[in-house]
Design a protein around this motif. Structure first.
Motif, PDB file in Angstrom:
ATOM      1  N   SER A   1       5.473  20.528 -10.290  1.00 59.56           N
ATOM      2  CA  SER A   1       5.592  19.434  -8.211  1.00 59.56           C
ATOM      3  C   SER A   1       6.389  18.114  -9.361  1.00 59.56           C
ATOM      4  N   GLU A   2       5.531  17.462 -10.882  1.00 61.68           N
ATOM      5  CA  GLU A   2       5.834  16.279 -10.625  1.00 61.68           C
ATOM      6  C   GLU A   2       6.748  15.730 -11.352  1.00 61.68           C
ATOM      7  N   LEU A   3       7.579  16.960 -11.239  1.00 60.57           N
ATOM      8  CA  LEU A   3       9.468  16.608 -11.358  1.00 60.57           C
ATOM      9  C   LEU A   3      10.198  16.404 -10.154  1.00 60.57           C
ATOM     10  N   LEU A   4       9.208  17.020  -9.262  1.00 57.03           N
ATOM     11  CA  LEU A   4       9.352  16.868  -7.225  1.00 57.03           C
ATOM     12  C   LEU A   4       9.305  15.968  -7.642  1.00 57.03           C
ATOM     13  N   ASP A   5       8.174  15.615  -7.645  1.00 60.59           N
ATOM     14  CA  ASP A   5       7.080  14.228  -7.394  1.00 60.59           C
ATOM     15  C   ASP A   5       8.312  12.929  -7.650  1.00 60.59           C
ATOM     16  N   ARG A   6       8.644  12.964  -8.965  1.00 60.22           N
ATOM     17  CA  ARG A   6       9.754  11.719  -8.891  1.00 60.22           C
ATOM     18  C   ARG A   6      10.597  11.382  -8.213  1.00 60.22           C
ATOM     19  N   LEU A   7      11.065  12.803  -7.948  1.00 56.89           N
ATOM     20  CA  LEU A   7      12.901  12.531  -7.219  1.00 56.89           C
ATOM     21  C   LEU A   7      12.438  12.422  -5.797  1.00 56.89           C
ATOM     22  N   LEU A   8      11.102  12.721  -5.073  1.00 62.40           N
ATOM     23  CA  LEU A   8      11.233  12.378  -3.813  1.00 62.40           C
ATOM     24  C   LEU A   8      10.798  10.783  -3.730  1.00 62.40           C
ATOM     25  N   LYS A   9       9.701  10.430  -4.329  1.00 59.48           N
ATOM     26  CA  LYS A   9       9.580   8.691  -4.815  1.00 59.48           C
ATOM     27  C   LYS A   9      10.594   7.646  -5.218  1.00 59.48           C
ATOM     28  N   ASP A  10      11.442   8.443  -6.331  1.00 56.78           N
ATOM     29  CA  ASP A  10      13.037   7.995  -6.060  1.00 56.78           C
ATOM     30  C   ASP A  10      13.601   7.342  -4.616  1.00 56.78           C
ATOM     31  N   ILE A  11      13.735   8.834  -3.980  1.00 55.60           N
ATOM     32  CA  ILE A  11      14.811   8.334  -2.432  1.00 55.60           C
ATOM     33  C   ILE A  11      13.360   8.055  -1.475  1.00 55.60           C
ATOM     34  N   VAL A  12      12.366   7.767  -1.379  1.00 53.76           N
ATOM     35  CA  VAL A  12      11.588   7.392  -1.330  1.00 53.76           C
ATOM     36  C   VAL A  12      11.689   5.173  -1.060  1.00 53.76           C
ATOM     37  N   THR A  13      11.783   5.057  -2.509  1.00 60.04           N
ATOM     38  CA  THR A  13      11.967   4.005  -2.864  1.00 60.04           C
ATOM     39  C   THR A  13      13.432   3.236  -1.928  1.00 60.04           C
ATOM     40  N   GLU A  14      14.497   4.106  -2.550  1.00 60.70           N
ATOM     41  CA  GLU A  14      15.692   4.040  -2.812  1.00 60.70           C
ATOM     42  C   GLU A  14      16.362   3.683  -0.844  1.00 60.70           C
ATOM     43  N   SER A  15      15.571   4.352   0.082  1.00 61.37           N
ATOM     44  CA  SER A  15      15.757   4.324   0.995  1.00 61.37           C
ATOM     45  C   SER A  15      15.157   2.922   2.105  1.00 61.37           C
ATOM     46  N   ASN A  16      15.761   2.803   3.406  1.00 62.71           N
ATOM     47  CA  ASN A  16      14.994   1.418   4.143  1.00 62.71           C
ATOM     48  C   ASN A  16      14.863   2.710   5.421  1.00 62.71           C
ATOM     49  N   LYS A  17      14.670   3.770   5.857  1.00 62.88           N
ATOM     50  CA  LYS A  17      14.209   4.374   6.801  1.00 62.88           C
ATOM     51  C   LYS A  17      13.088   5.055   6.212  1.00 62.88           C
ATOM     52  N   PHE A  18      12.173   5.199   6.407  1.00 61.14           N
ATOM     53  CA  PHE A  18      10.999   5.898   5.642  1.00 61.14           C
ATOM     54  C   PHE A  18      10.332   5.043   6.813  1.00 61.14           C
ATOM     55  N   ASP A  19       9.256   6.650   7.600  1.00 55.87           N
ATOM     56  CA  ASP A  19       8.605   6.161   8.311  1.00 55.87           C
ATOM     57  C   ASP A  19       7.173   6.674   8.314  1.00 55.87           C
ATOM     58  N   LEU A  20       6.950   5.132   7.678  1.00 56.25           N
ATOM     59  CA  LEU A  20       5.670   4.311   7.603  1.00 56.25           C
ATOM     60  C   LEU A  20       4.444   5.106   8.488  1.00 56.25           C
ATOM     61  N   VAL A  21       5.218   5.086   9.721  1.00 53.18           N
ATOM     62  CA  VAL A  21       3.952   5.153  11.042  1.00 53.18           C
ATOM     63  C   VAL A  21       3.373   6.842  11.108  1.00 53.18           C
ATOM     64  N   GLY A  22       4.499   7.645  11.100  1.00 54.67           N
ATOM     65  CA  GLY A  22       4.491   8.591  11.052  1.00 54.67           C
ATOM     66  C   GLY A  22       3.003   9.376   9.894  1.00 54.67           C
ATOM     67  N   PHE A  23       3.487   9.143   8.359  1.00 54.08           N
ATOM     68  CA  PHE A  23       3.173   9.294   7.252  1.00 54.08           C
ATOM     69  C   PHE A  23       1.748   8.619   7.251  1.00 54.08           C
ATOM     70  N   ILE A  24       0.929   7.640   8.132  1.00 54.62           N
ATOM     71  CA  ILE A  24      -0.409   7.314   7.762  1.00 54.62           C
ATOM     72  C   ILE A  24      -0.932   8.095   8.029  1.00 54.62           C
ATOM     73  N   PRO A  25      -1.475   8.842   8.756  1.00 48.90           N
ATOM     74  CA  PRO A  25      -1.745   9.957   9.778  1.00 48.90           C
ATOM     75  C   PRO A  25      -2.688  11.275   8.205  1.00 48.90           C
ATOM     76  N   LEU A  26      -1.606  11.843   7.657  1.00 45.16           N
ATOM     77  CA  LEU A  26      -1.278  12.589   7.264  1.00 45.16           C
ATOM     78  C   LEU A  26      -2.146  11.373   5.315  1.00 45.16           C
ATOM     79  N   LEU A  27      -1.240  10.493   5.676  1.00 46.57           N
ATOM     80  CA  LEU A  27      -2.231  10.206   4.122  1.00 46.57           C
ATOM     81  C   LEU A  27      -4.050   9.923   4.153  1.00 46.57           C
TER      82      LEU A  27
END
Length: 823
Positions: free
Chosen positions: A154-180
């Protein structure tokens, strides 16, 4: 699984290999599936692609057989690899069955699911962002997995996903905040670590402004800050530090009001780190937001005030809390008070209005003078009304603030520094907003009076400052003392009659107990006289307070208020006191303060001469009450130089019952006479002729005393008084000496003139050198006498006097230079 079932387009060999228990055979089947899907992609056969994915999902990944599920997972990963950039079109069908396997009881299966999802995400990259929430939810569960292999995957997958979010400018922060916001309250330390790591990543992305959504997660962050794991606490501390830096950089975009309540709650926790961090945040909020924080003052004070009493073990928290308290106090300005016109009705009433009474009853139910605080205060939760627009004008509502201050001041278990801070707040509010505070005076008054019994001198000093400000506040001024509730009690200032014990009821009728103003005291703040009445009542009920702190309290009040008004009003009140014993004790205390206190130097000088109508009025007022105590009455007469009346009073002492207490007071009076205050009285003993009654009065005191040390002291003093007859003899001798000297000087002048006129040579006459030429030339020049006209005979007494040397009668003595009277 039914072997006869058709799984086309999957071949029977692929199906058989996917169901095999060996990983190598399932891997071979995955390679076949990858080749098959590539052919469908080349043919653009989307129907067959969907059919393959559906078959792998329904018949394998969601199967009841564990080996079939493993085969389905590796097959779905193979499909994603084969699809490549087109996998984004089928991500929902690919991801959902894999995430379902995250909840499987078999740890190996969870590991394969994690591996499969890693391959899917690695191929899809930014295309998985629309499905980020479901991926994050699944990963948050795997982060707390007990199996180390699963956690590692899961840590490997987590790092991969973080890299994708960091590189992208299309992250949906509004939709993510309720889950966070939901996941941030997890109690699992691994889940918390996972959450904190993601917040750090999102905070570091330039295109993501997490500060706008800080109110949604701030409370959860403070919850995580209290975790038992040091590493997690450190990570959370770093996150909060980064957010605070961002807040300082761009305060205009921070929603201070929405986070004020969160900070207030965590400022009251028992965890030192959480409390210190929340207090630091609160300090920055008050300094950055300014008056925006005023509506939340009651909650802030609830959190801050108890921290001011912390010891050195929590010094850091105490220091930050002190800064918060001072910064908040500076936000209250005179502009927060009500306008001068129209004046509040309460200023013209003896009691509060019905609306104020209702408000005070509501406040008393939650945190009134009885010390019972609202549950919101005791539990650390304050109810706020968030401001809809921070730019709107901020109105200071004192009801909540006064309720909190009243509650803390009533709590006897609270620390000294907290009580001092509360009193400073009350004083500050009365200075800045006197008209608004006047509505709360009735509810604060009993608590402030109770605080006079505090053990700390500092607390009492601050309490007296507040009470003095209430008594002198412009908001309490009245142009009219108001009607008296009983008969007219005015006493003529010329009628100096001592209270008669049998007539005490006339001065203490039931109707006179509620007097709101003194009949002979000048018109003042309506609360001043109430304060004096309640203070004397407190002294009457707590004799120990009068004995230990009475003089201290009254002396401080004389510094804070007008000393003459204090003595004037107290004398009026004591005149109607029913308890004659207390009245006598109180008069004795006031008299001692009047005679010994440095703060009353001017008042003593005013009474010493009685030159002005005001001083005479004050003396008459004091005298009427001072008659409660015979010895103090005599001392007042000594102070005001009414010696004859003092002598008359002492003559009456023979009719009184002489007790030990009475003799003790006489003893103290003798000691006072020897003090510097009565220096003028002792010097007046030299003028026996002008002050006979002073000497008689002192002899009267001497006769009252037994032969004690005070008797010896006064006796020695009276022995120093000069003998009147001796003074008279010395006076006559002095007059005779002056007359003899005058005659001698006149005789000397006549003899010298005669000698000049009759002798041929002046230098042969006695003392000829001392007769100036002007003495001879002046008469000649005036034409009154010339040498050729002859001499007139001198009188016989002058002739006889001339037989002796004139120098014998000269005060200057022989050989002195010429005297002025010979010129």
């Amino acid at each position: 699984m039914n072997p006869e079932k058709d799984f086309a387009p999957l071949t029977p060999n692929i199906v058989r290999a996917l169901n095999d228990k060996l990983y190598e055979k399932r891997k071979v089947a995955a390679l076949e599936i990858e080749k098959l899907v590539r052919e469908f992609v080349a043919q653009n056969n989307t129907v067959q692609i969907k059919h393959v994915i559906q078959t792998l999902s329904q018949e394998f990944a969601l199967s009841q057989h564990p080996h079939s599920r493993k085969g389905g997972l590796i097959g779905l990963a193979a499909c994603s690899i084969a699809l490549g950039k087109d996998s984004g079109l089928y991500l929902k069908e690919l991801i959902e069955p894999v995430l379902t396997c995250f909840n499987d009881a078999d740890s190996r299966l969870r590991y394969y699911a994690c591996e499969a999802l890693y391959n899917i995400v690695k191929v899809a990259r930014g295309a998985v962002l629309p499905h980020f929430n479901v991926l994050f939810d699944g990963l948050s569960k795997l982060a707390a997995d007990p199996d180390p292999n699963v956690k590692s995957g899961s840590e490997l997958l987590d790092r991969l996903l973080k890299d994708i979010v960091t590189e992208s400018n299309k992250f949906d922060l509004v939709g993510f905040i309720p889950l966070l916001r939901e996941r941030i309250y997890s109690n699992n330390q691994y889940a918390r670590q996972f959450i904190i790591s993601w917040i750090l990543v999102l905070e570091s992305v330039p295109d993501i402004n997490l500060l706008d959504y800080l109110p949604e997660i701030l409370d959860g962050l403070f919850q995580i800050l209290g975790d038992n794991g040091k590493e997690i606490r450190k990570m959370c501390e770093v996150v909060l530090g980064e957010f605070l830096k961002e807040t300082k950089k761009s305060p205009s975009s921070v929603k201070f009001a929405e986070m004020a309540n969160i900070l207030v709650i965590h400022c009251q926790t028992t965890d030192d780190l959480i409390q210190l961090t929340a207090m630091c945040w609160l300090r920055e909020f008050i300094q950055l937001a300014g008056r925006v924080m005023l509506p939340y003052s009651s909650g802030i004070l609830t959190a801050v005030l108890p921290c001011l009493a912390y010891d050195d073990r929590k010094r850091n928290i105490k220091e930050v809390a002190s800064v918060c308290n001072q910064s908040l106090m500076k936000l209250v300005t005179p502009e927060d008070d009500e306008p001068d016109e129209p004046r509040p009705v309460v200023q013209k009433q003896a009691g509060p209005s019905p609306e104020d009474c209702a408000a005070k009853q509501e406040g008393a139910a939650s945190g009134g003078p009885d010390g019972s605080c609202d549950s919101s205060f005791s539990s650390g939760i304050s109810v706020f009304t968030p401001a809809s627009a921070e730019r709107a004008p901020v109105t200071l509502h004192l009801d909540g603030i006064v309720q909190v201050l009243n509650c803390h001041l009533s709590d006897t278990a609270i620390g000294m520094m907290t009580r001092i801070a509360v009193l400073k707040w009350l004083y500050h509010l009365y200075i800045k907003t006197p008209r608004k505070m006047s509505r709360h005076t009735d509810s604060l008054f009993p608590v402030l009076l109770q605080t006079l019994s505090d053990e700390s001198d500092e607390v009492i000093l601050k309490d007296l400052e507040v009470l003095a400000e209430i008594a002198s506040s412009p908001a309490g001024q009245t142009d009219d003392p108001g009607p008296l509730d009983g008969p007219d009690l005015r006493v003529s200032h010329s009628e100096l009659q001592a209270p008669i014990p049998g007539r005490a009821g006339l001065l203490n009728t039931p109707g006179t107990k509620g007097l709101e103003c003194s009949p002979s005291t000048p018109t003042m703040n309506s609360y001043f006289y109430k304060f004096m009445i309640n203070l004397l009542k407190r002294f009457s009920s707590e004799r120990k307070l009068l004995e230990v702190r009475g003089a201290f309290i009254i002396r401080q009040l004389c510094l804070l208020l007008h000393a003459e008004s204090i003595f004037h009003s107290m004398a009026d009140i004591l005149l109607r006191e029913e308890d004659l014993t207390f009245a006598s004790t109180m008069v004795h205390t006031l008299n001692t303060i009047l005679l010994t206190s440095t703060e009353l130097f001017q008042l003593r000088n005013q009474l010493k001469d009685l030159k002005t109508p005001e001083s005479r009025n004050l003396f008459c007022c004091l005298y009427r009450s001072w008659c409660h105590n015979p010895v103090t009455t005599v001392s007042l007469c000594f102070l005001t130089q009414n010696y004859r009346h003092a002598y008359d009073l002492i003559q009456k002492f023979g009719d009184l019952e002489v007790t030990v207490d009475f003799l003790t007071e006489v003893d103290k009076l003798v000691q006072l006479i020897e003090c510097p205050i009565f220096t003028y009285l002792r010097l007046q003993l030299l003028d026996v002729k002008s002050n006979p009654y002073l000497i008689k009065a002192l002899y009267g005191l001497l006769m009252l005393l037994p032969q004690s040390s005070a008797f010896q002291l006064l006796s020695h003093r009276l022995q120093c008084v000069p003998n009147p007859e001796l003074l008279q003899t010395e006076h006559l001798a002095s007059e005779m000496e002056n007359f003899t000297c005058q005659v001698a000087m006149e005789t000397s002048r006549a003899t010298e003139i005669y000698a000049e006129w009759s002798a041929p040579s002046l230098h042969q006459m006695p003392c000829a050198s001392r007769i100036p030429s002007q003495a001879v030339q002046a008469p000649r020049q005036a034409g009154r006498l010339t040498p050729t006209r002859g001499l007139r005979p001198l009188p016989l007494r002058w002739t006889q006097a001339a037989l002796r040397c004139p120098c014998a009668f000269c005060p200057a003595g022989p050989g002195a230079p010429p005297l002025p009277h010979l010129t």
